[in-house]
Design a protein around this motif. Structure first.
Motif, short mmCIF file in Angstrom:
data_model
loop_
_atom_site.label_atom_id
_atom_site.label_comp_id
_atom_site.label_asym_id
_atom_site.label_seq_id
_atom_site.Cartn_x
_atom_site.Cartn_y
_atom_site.Cartn_z
N THR A 60 0.86 -1.19 0.00
CA THR A 60 0.00 0.00 0.00
C THR A 60 0.89 1.23 0.00
O THR A 60 1.63 1.48 0.95
N GLY A 61 0.85 2.01 -1.07
CA GLY A 61 1.69 3.20 -1.19
C GLY A 61 1.14 4.35 -0.36
O GLY A 61 0.05 4.26 0.23
N GLY A 62 1.90 5.46 -0.34
CA GLY A 62 1.53 6.61 0.48
C GLY A 62 0.19 7.23 0.10
O GLY A 62 -0.58 7.64 0.97
N LEU A 63 -0.11 7.29 -1.21
CA LEU A 63 -1.35 7.94 -1.62
C LEU A 63 -2.57 7.11 -1.23
O LEU A 63 -3.59 7.65 -0.77
N ALA A 64 -2.45 5.79 -1.41
CA ALA A 64 -3.57 4.90 -1.01
C ALA A 64 -3.74 4.99 0.51
O ALA A 64 -4.88 5.04 1.01
N ALA A 65 -2.63 5.03 1.24
CA ALA A 65 -2.71 5.13 2.70
C ALA A 65 -3.33 6.48 3.11
O ALA A 65 -4.10 6.55 4.06
N LEU A 66 -2.98 7.53 2.37
CA LEU A 66 -3.54 8.86 2.65
C LEU A 66 -5.07 8.82 2.52
O LEU A 66 -5.80 9.34 3.38
N ARG A 67 -5.55 8.21 1.43
CA ARG A 67 -7.01 8.10 1.23
C ARG A 67 -7.65 7.37 2.42
O ARG A 67 -8.68 7.80 2.95
N VAL A 78 -1.71 15.17 7.44
CA VAL A 78 -0.74 14.22 6.90
C VAL A 78 0.28 15.01 6.08
O VAL A 78 -0.08 15.73 5.15
N ILE A 79 1.55 14.90 6.45
CA ILE A 79 2.63 15.54 5.69
C ILE A 79 3.28 14.45 4.84
O ILE A 79 3.72 13.43 5.38
N LEU A 80 3.29 14.66 3.53
CA LEU A 80 3.89 13.66 2.64
C LEU A 80 5.36 13.97 2.43
O LEU A 80 5.75 15.15 2.38
N VAL A 81 6.15 12.93 2.29
CA VAL A 81 7.57 13.09 2.00
C VAL A 81 7.82 12.37 0.68
O VAL A 81 7.38 11.23 0.51
N THR A 82 8.47 13.03 -0.23
CA THR A 82 8.64 12.44 -1.54
C THR A 82 10.08 12.57 -2.04
O THR A 82 10.76 13.54 -1.71
N GLY A 83 10.48 11.57 -2.82
CA GLY A 83 11.84 11.59 -3.38
C GLY A 83 11.86 12.34 -4.70
O GLY A 83 10.82 12.76 -5.21
N HIS A 84 13.06 12.42 -5.25
CA HIS A 84 13.24 13.07 -6.53
C HIS A 84 12.42 12.33 -7.58
O HIS A 84 12.45 11.12 -7.66
N GLY A 85 11.66 13.05 -8.39
CA GLY A 85 10.92 12.40 -9.47
C GLY A 85 9.50 12.01 -9.08
O GLY A 85 8.77 11.47 -9.91
N SER A 86 9.11 12.25 -7.84
CA SER A 86 7.75 11.88 -7.43
C SER A 86 6.92 13.12 -7.10
O SER A 86 5.95 13.06 -6.36
N ALA A 90 3.11 13.87 -5.12
CA ALA A 90 2.93 14.72 -3.95
C ALA A 90 1.82 15.75 -4.21
O ALA A 90 0.99 16.02 -3.34
N GLU A 91 1.81 16.30 -5.42
CA GLU A 91 0.76 17.27 -5.78
C GLU A 91 -0.61 16.59 -5.72
O GLU A 91 -1.59 17.18 -5.24
N GLU A 92 -0.66 15.35 -6.20
CA GLU A 92 -1.91 14.59 -6.14
C GLU A 92 -2.32 14.40 -4.67
O GLU A 92 -3.50 14.49 -4.32
N GLY A 93 -1.31 14.16 -3.83
CA GLY A 93 -1.56 14.00 -2.39
C GLY A 93 -2.21 15.24 -1.80
O GLY A 93 -3.13 15.14 -0.98
N ILE A 94 -1.74 16.41 -2.22
CA ILE A 94 -2.32 17.66 -1.72
C ILE A 94 -3.80 17.74 -2.12
O ILE A 94 -4.67 18.10 -1.32
N SER A 95 -4.08 17.33 -3.38
CA SER A 95 -5.48 17.38 -3.82
C SER A 95 -6.33 16.36 -3.07
O SER A 95 -7.55 16.50 -2.98
N LEU A 96 -5.69 15.34 -2.51
CA LEU A 96 -6.43 14.34 -1.73
C LEU A 96 -6.58 14.74 -0.26
O LEU A 96 -7.17 14.02 0.53
N GLY A 97 -5.97 15.87 0.09
CA GLY A 97 -6.16 16.36 1.46
C GLY A 97 -4.91 16.35 2.33
O GLY A 97 -5.01 16.60 3.54
N ALA A 98 -3.75 16.07 1.73
CA ALA A 98 -2.52 16.13 2.55
C ALA A 98 -2.29 17.56 3.00
O ALA A 98 -2.63 18.52 2.29
#
Lengths: 127, 230
Positions: A60-67, A78-86, A90-98
């Motif tokens: 289960t990845g971070g976005l699915a866990a965020l949902r 929820v504060i997301l942490v993302t690596g280079h290239g992702s 992270a932007e999608e995460g913000i739209s999901l409520g991060a």
């Protein structure tokens, strides 16, 4: 004032536990786990004030866990942490409520500032 | 591995190179992030020490953790370097056991992401062949990738290497689904092309990738391709 309780989720255990140690030294109560499943279990029990979570994790990845977190506790920041290239994830995460996202490597001062912002005005009601 | 469009072998090999280098550099970046965080923790502990509470045990432990992660980083760089040098020579005498171990190291992260494992069974003696090292690595990677796609999450892919007299046998089996992809799968077409380049045979022959799979590689590619040309 009670210490804010922070849950750190990243499949790299060493990173999770080190970050938790550093936050503890800065007055937070921090706990690290290495899977979304463990994180969801703890969130369900309502033991944390903020979740800091890696976007890319096996299973289960971070976005699915965020949902899932937003289904259980819609107001839990929820504060997301993302690596280079992702960045897009992270932007999608913000739209999901991060609450916000940070790029790796995380600067501890940036994280601490965001944690204070996330807990500001929130009742941290525990012993 | 492909996105549906047929690829030339050259495109497929380039994509393979990019996928592996991206994965290894991601792993290196992850470890450097950990080292950076541990270094930050050391600074935090030193600051505590300056304030009068010298946490020597924790500092010692943190230094050891930095060292462990430096070793991990060195290992990833060693794998990346060996992988990059696999394209140095068009044809070379090489030990297939070493190539399989390199393949295992380069694919570990893909297996970890699926919580799956690649179990490798190797003979005791070296398995020396005259071949094209990079195309052989590519062929093995394709086959293992297909097996991983066919395996269940947390499943196991088993790769066994056997030295036959004039050929080398690589068998791949997987726990889970026995076939993957669509008939006339573009990945299968690439796998067939990769075999042809090396004078290798892919079994079973069919229109779908299926497991268990066997790849037979000639011991001497020059001899094999010469016979094929006649």
């Amino acid at each position: 004032m009670a210490q804010p309780r922070i849950l750190i989720v990243d499949d790299e255990g060493e990173l999770t536990f080190t970050l938790a140690e550093r936050l503890e030294l800065r007055g937070f109560r921090a706990r690290g786990v290495t899977s979304a499943a463990e994180a969801l279990d703890l969130v369900q029990r309502g033991e944390f004030d903020v979740v800091v979570m890696d976007v890319k994790m096996p299973g289960t990845g971070g976005l699915a866990a965020l949902r899932a977190i937003k289904d259980i506790k819609p107001r839990l920041p929820v504060i997301l942490v993302t690596g280079h290239g992702s960045h897009e994830n992270a932007e999608e995460g913000i739209s999901l409520g991060a609450f916000r996202y940070l790029m790796k490597p995380v600067q501890i001062e940036d994280l601490v500032r965001l944690l204070h912002e996330a807990t500001k005005g929130r009742e941290v009601s525990h012993e | 591995m492909s996105d549906g469009a047929p690829e030339t072998l050259h495109q497929a090999e380039l994509r393979f190179f990019c996928v592996v280098t991206a994965s290894l550099s991601h792993q290196i970046n992850n470890v450097l992030t950990i080292i950076s965080e541990l270094n930050g923790l050391s600074e935090d502990l030193l600051a505590l020490g300056r304030a009068g509470e010298a946490p020597f045990d924790r500092l010692e432990g943190t230094t050891a953790r930095i060292n462990d992660n430096l070793q991990r980083c060195v290992e990833y760089l060693r794998v990346l370097n060996r992988f990059a040098h696999s394209a140095d020579q068009e044809k070379a005498t090489c030990d297939v056991k070493e190539l399989v171990l390199l393949l295992q190291a380069t694919t570990r992260r893909f297996f970890d992401l699926r919580k799956a494992s690649l179990v490798v069974e190797l003979p005791e003696r070296d398995v020396v062949v005259l071949t094209q090292p990079f195309p052989l690595l590519h062929l093995l990677f394709r086959a293992v990738w297909a097996a991983l796609s066919a395996a269940e999450d947390k499943g196991t892919v088993r790769l066994s290497l056997e030295d036959l007299q004039d050929r080398i046998s690589i068998r791949l089996s997987t726990v889970g689904s026995q076939s993957v992809g669509l008939p006339r799968d573009p990945d299968l077409q690439t796998l067939i092309l990769a075999c042809r380049t090396l004078g290798a045979a892919l079994l079973p022959a069919g229109e779908q990738i299926s497991f268990p799979m066997q790849i037979l590689i000639p011991r001497d590619i020059a001899h094999s391709l010469e016979l094929e040309a006649r």
